[in-house]
Design an enzyme around this catalytic site. Structure first.
Site, PDB file in Angstrom:
ATOM      1  N   GLU A   1     105.196  28.032  51.903  1.00  0.00           N
ATOM      2  CA  GLU A   1     103.909  28.731  51.859  1.00  0.00           C
ATOM      3  C   GLU A   1     103.741  29.648  53.074  1.00  0.00           C
ATOM      4  O   GLU A   1     103.937  29.206  54.201  1.00  0.00           O
ATOM      5  CB  GLU A   1     102.810  27.660  51.838  1.00  0.00           C
ATOM      6  CG  GLU A   1     101.442  28.175  51.525  1.00  0.00           C
ATOM      7  CD  GLU A   1     100.449  27.014  51.344  1.00  0.00           C
ATOM      8  OE1 GLU A   1     100.744  26.043  50.609  1.00  0.00           O
ATOM      9  OE2 GLU A   1      99.383  27.089  51.966  1.00  0.00           O
TER      10      GLU A   1
ATOM     11  N   ASP B   1      85.744  22.485  48.648  1.00  0.00           N
ATOM     12  CA  ASP B   1      86.618  21.525  47.983  1.00  0.00           C
ATOM     13  C   ASP B   1      86.154  21.365  46.542  1.00  0.00           C
ATOM     14  O   ASP B   1      85.020  21.715  46.193  1.00  0.00           O
ATOM     15  CB  ASP B   1      86.586  20.179  48.722  1.00  0.00           C
ATOM     16  CG  ASP B   1      87.590  20.140  49.868  1.00  0.00           C
ATOM     17  OD1 ASP B   1      88.622  20.832  49.765  1.00  0.00           O
ATOM     18  OD2 ASP B   1      87.338  19.427  50.860  1.00  0.00           O
TER      19      ASP B   1
ATOM     20  N   TYR C   1      84.600  28.294  51.662  1.00  0.00           N
ATOM     21  CA  TYR C   1      85.675  27.376  51.296  1.00  0.00           C
ATOM     22  C   TYR C   1      85.007  26.143  50.697  1.00  0.00           C
ATOM     23  O   TYR C   1      84.188  25.497  51.351  1.00  0.00           O
ATOM     24  CB  TYR C   1      86.558  26.967  52.499  1.00  0.00           C
ATOM     25  CG  TYR C   1      87.557  25.947  52.000  1.00  0.00           C
ATOM     26  CD1 TYR C   1      88.712  26.356  51.359  1.00  0.00           C
ATOM     27  CD2 TYR C   1      87.285  24.587  52.055  1.00  0.00           C
ATOM     28  CE1 TYR C   1      89.584  25.436  50.802  1.00  0.00           C
ATOM     29  CE2 TYR C   1      88.145  23.661  51.493  1.00  0.00           C
ATOM     30  CZ  TYR C   1      89.298  24.096  50.873  1.00  0.00           C
ATOM     31  OH  TYR C   1      90.148  23.189  50.302  1.00  0.00           O
TER      32      TYR C   1
ATOM     33  N   ARG D   1      86.358  19.658  62.259  1.00  0.00           N
ATOM     34  CA  ARG D   1      86.642  18.948  61.008  1.00  0.00           C
ATOM     35  C   ARG D   1      87.960  18.170  61.064  1.00  0.00           C
ATOM     36  O   ARG D   1      88.221  17.361  60.207  1.00  0.00           O
ATOM     37  CB  ARG D   1      86.717  19.955  59.848  1.00  0.00           C
ATOM     38  CG  ARG D   1      85.398  20.626  59.544  1.00  0.00           C
ATOM     39  CD  ARG D   1      85.436  21.243  58.168  1.00  0.00           C
ATOM     40  NE  ARG D   1      86.351  22.367  58.116  1.00  0.00           N
ATOM     41  CZ  ARG D   1      85.981  23.624  58.249  1.00  0.00           C
ATOM     42  NH1 ARG D   1      84.717  23.917  58.469  1.00  0.00           N
ATOM     43  NH2 ARG D   1      86.852  24.607  58.170  1.00  0.00           N
TER      44      ARG D   1
ATOM     45  N   ARG E   1      92.673  10.198  65.283  1.00  0.00           N
ATOM     46  CA  ARG E   1      92.451   8.761  65.044  1.00  0.00           C
ATOM     47  C   ARG E   1      93.203   7.902  66.055  1.00  0.00           C
ATOM     48  O   ARG E   1      94.378   8.150  66.298  1.00  0.00           O
ATOM     49  CB  ARG E   1      92.940   8.384  63.646  1.00  0.00           C
ATOM     50  CG  ARG E   1      92.155   9.061  62.565  1.00  0.00           C
ATOM     51  CD  ARG E   1      92.577   8.536  61.202  1.00  0.00           C
ATOM     52  NE  ARG E   1      91.946   9.344  60.181  1.00  0.00           N
ATOM     53  CZ  ARG E   1      92.497   9.635  59.016  1.00  0.00           C
ATOM     54  NH1 ARG E   1      93.693   9.164  58.712  1.00  0.00           N
ATOM     55  NH2 ARG E   1      91.871  10.393  58.147  1.00  0.00           N
TER      56      ARG E   1
ATOM     57  N   ARG F   1     103.892  25.708  55.712  1.00  0.00           N
ATOM     58  CA  ARG F   1     104.193  24.361  55.213  1.00  0.00           C
ATOM     59  C   ARG F   1     105.088  24.448  53.988  1.00  0.00           C
ATOM     60  O   ARG F   1     105.231  25.524  53.381  1.00  0.00           O
ATOM     61  CB  ARG F   1     102.914  23.600  54.874  1.00  0.00           C
ATOM     62  CG  ARG F   1     102.034  24.281  53.830  1.00  0.00           C
ATOM     63  CD  ARG F   1     100.754  23.488  53.607  1.00  0.00           C
ATOM     64  NE  ARG F   1      99.932  24.079  52.560  1.00  0.00           N
ATOM     65  CZ  ARG F   1      98.846  23.517  52.031  1.00  0.00           C
ATOM     66  NH1 ARG F   1      98.444  22.346  52.465  1.00  0.00           N
ATOM     67  NH2 ARG F   1      98.160  24.117  51.081  1.00  0.00           N
TER      68      ARG F   1
ATOM     69  N   ARG G   1      92.213  35.401  53.502  1.00  0.00           N
ATOM     70  CA  ARG G   1      93.658  35.200  53.662  1.00  0.00           C
ATOM     71  C   ARG G   1      94.217  34.930  52.275  1.00  0.00           C
ATOM     72  O   ARG G   1      93.574  34.267  51.449  1.00  0.00           O
ATOM     73  CB  ARG G   1      93.948  33.994  54.561  1.00  0.00           C
ATOM     74  CG  ARG G   1      93.417  34.126  55.963  1.00  0.00           C
ATOM     75  CD  ARG G   1      94.109  35.178  56.771  1.00  0.00           C
ATOM     76  NE  ARG G   1      95.442  34.750  57.187  1.00  0.00           N
ATOM     77  CZ  ARG G   1      96.312  35.564  57.796  1.00  0.00           C
ATOM     78  NH1 ARG G   1      95.996  36.855  58.013  1.00  0.00           N
ATOM     79  NH2 ARG G   1      97.481  35.115  58.171  1.00  0.00           N
TER      80      ARG G   1
END
Ligand SMILES: Cc1cc2nc3c(=O)[nH]c(=O)nc-3n(C[C@H](O)[C@H](O)[C@H](O)COP(=O)(O)OP(=O)(O)OC[C@H]3O[C@@H](n4cnc5c(N)ncnc54)[C@H](O)[C@@H]3O)c2cc1C
Length: 380
Positions: free
Chosen positions: A298, A348, A346, A171, A175, A277, A247
């Site tokens: 985090e 979105d 998970y 995923r 680029r 992060r 988690r």
């Protein structure tokens, strides 16, 4: 029919609204003292910054119906997600792109040259990557794997990357252009008034009865013809077969002045930096200009019984346990399991809304007397 909806996140709110529009009178309960689930936003009283309380949420989708649905409730503002990573005392651009490659290797490569350069570093002896590490080595070679993926992944998942499936990395884009827009979807934005205002608007219908600070009790099922459950799947069954692994995240809040880090999200790839992060919330509302700044460091760790479950782990062991719960759910009448916790996936936000719309429509369109399935989207 009297319908109970457990959870006032996107799943519960969208299902409630669809049913209310069709003439039902759903009751929505949530154990928390606010609606919006994990997407909850609240203005920080000291700085005025709109804080994404359970972690940063950026809306991005290719689903035009979902985009129109959310915008009809609260206009979205344009937002372009910008992420950087600090590795070995240097800052790099994410997702991995031509700038990252040139910065990291000290080169000035054009796209075709970069493609060939990375391919020359990739481990082409791996034809069928068996795990995350092999997939990364096959994709980007050892140098970029060590810098950008290994330490971050170990911190995020708490396991050796060789224990994670290769599919996780499939995923992550690589680029060969200077495009550093984190998401590649047609629509991207953030609700101008925050996610909580958006979900309050979805729930704002005279036929919907909302009760926050109200935990589900098993005897409630007797009073309702049907229950939509967006709480944890294993939690519905009292964790009788054991707990599905998650988690959890700890957020260490701190304040700064002005623009503290210059971007919304700064990852930390080094293993010896304990946080994964830092998010700076003012960047999620670029149309506002508060003087102060609120930031979250985090940390990711295994989820205990009293922690908030964030990311489902879904390794082989968890999938076996999930199959047991899914089987039990299929044998439970009058309950449909929905959302990220109810289906242990998970999801979105756009996928959550799409699933919720499909679930409500399956309920409304079913033949008279036909049973509603436990899952509209199977968890396995
Ligand atoms: C850290 C993080 C960052 C994310 N960032 C993004 C992003 O940038 N973009 C994106 O599209 N998606 C993102 N997501 C995904 C997003 O959070 C989910 O899509 C969304 O929250 C799913 O909504 P839901 O209603 O299914 O679940 P939730 O929002 O979790 O809502 C479930 C609700 O059920 C309630 N509940 C549970 N058990 C009970 C009970 N027994 N009794 C009463 N109430 C109960 C809970 O209190 C909760 O409010 C992110 C997720 C995480 C973890």
């Amino acid at each position: 029919m009297d319908i109970l909806i457990v959870g006032a996140g996107f799943s519960g709110a969208v299902i409630a609204r669809e049913l209310a529009e069709a003439g039902h009178r759903p009751t929505v309960i949530d154990g928390r003292d606010h609606v919006a689930g994990n997407c909850h936003t609240a203005r920080d009283p000291g700085t005025g910054v709109m804080v994404h309380v359970y972690g940063p949420h950026i809306f991005h989708t290719d689903d035009a119906e979902v985009w129109d649905y959310v915008n009809a409730h609260t206009p979205f503002r344009p937002y372009r997600h910008s992420v950087r990573t600090t590795v070995r005392n240097r800052v790099y651009s994410l997702p991995l792109n031509l700038l990252t490659i040139n910065q990291f290797f000290g080169q000035t490569l054009r796209p075709d040259e970069a493609r060939a350069y990375v391919e020359a570093r990739a481990d082409t002896s791996i034809s069928e990557p068996a795990n995350f590490e092999e997939q990364a080595l096959r994709f980007v070679g050892p140098e970029m794997y060590e810098a950008f993926f290994k330490g971050y992944t170990e911190k995020q998942w708490g396991v050796d990357p060789r224990e994670l499936p290769a599919s996780i990395l499939k995923r992550l884009p690589l680029r060969f252009s200077y495009d550093d827009n984190y998401f590649a979807h047609r629509f991207q934005g953030i609700p101008g008034a925050g996610y909580t205002a958006l979900i309050e608007s979805i729930l704002d219908h005279p036929a919907i009865d909302v009760h926050v600070s109200t935990l589900f009790q098993p005897e409630m099922t007797d009073r309702y013809g049907h229950v939509f459950w967006s709480g944890p799947l294993d939690g519905f069954f009292g964790y009788a077969h054991g707990r599905l692994g998650y988690r959890t995240l700890d957020f260490e809040r701190f304040e700064g002045t002005g623009d503290w880090q210059g971007c919304a999200v700064m990852n930390y790839g080094d293993r010896d930096v304990p946080w994964t992060r830092i998010t700076e919330h003012r960047h999620f509302a670029p149309w506002e200009s508060p003087e102060g700044s609120v930031l979250y460091r985090e940390f990711s760790r295994a989820c205990g019984p009293d922690d908030i479950p964030y990311y489902p782990i879904r390794l082989v062991e968890e999938k076996a346990l999930l199959a047991e719960y899914a089987d039990r759910a299929a044998r439970t009448e009058g309950v449909t399991f929905v959302g990220r916790l109810g289906t242990y996936r998970y999801l979105d936000m756009d996928v959550t809304i799409r699933d919720a719309l499909d679930t409500a429509r399956a309920f409304l369109d079913r033949a008279p007397g036909a049973a509603m399935p436990a899952f509209v989207t199977p968890p396995l």
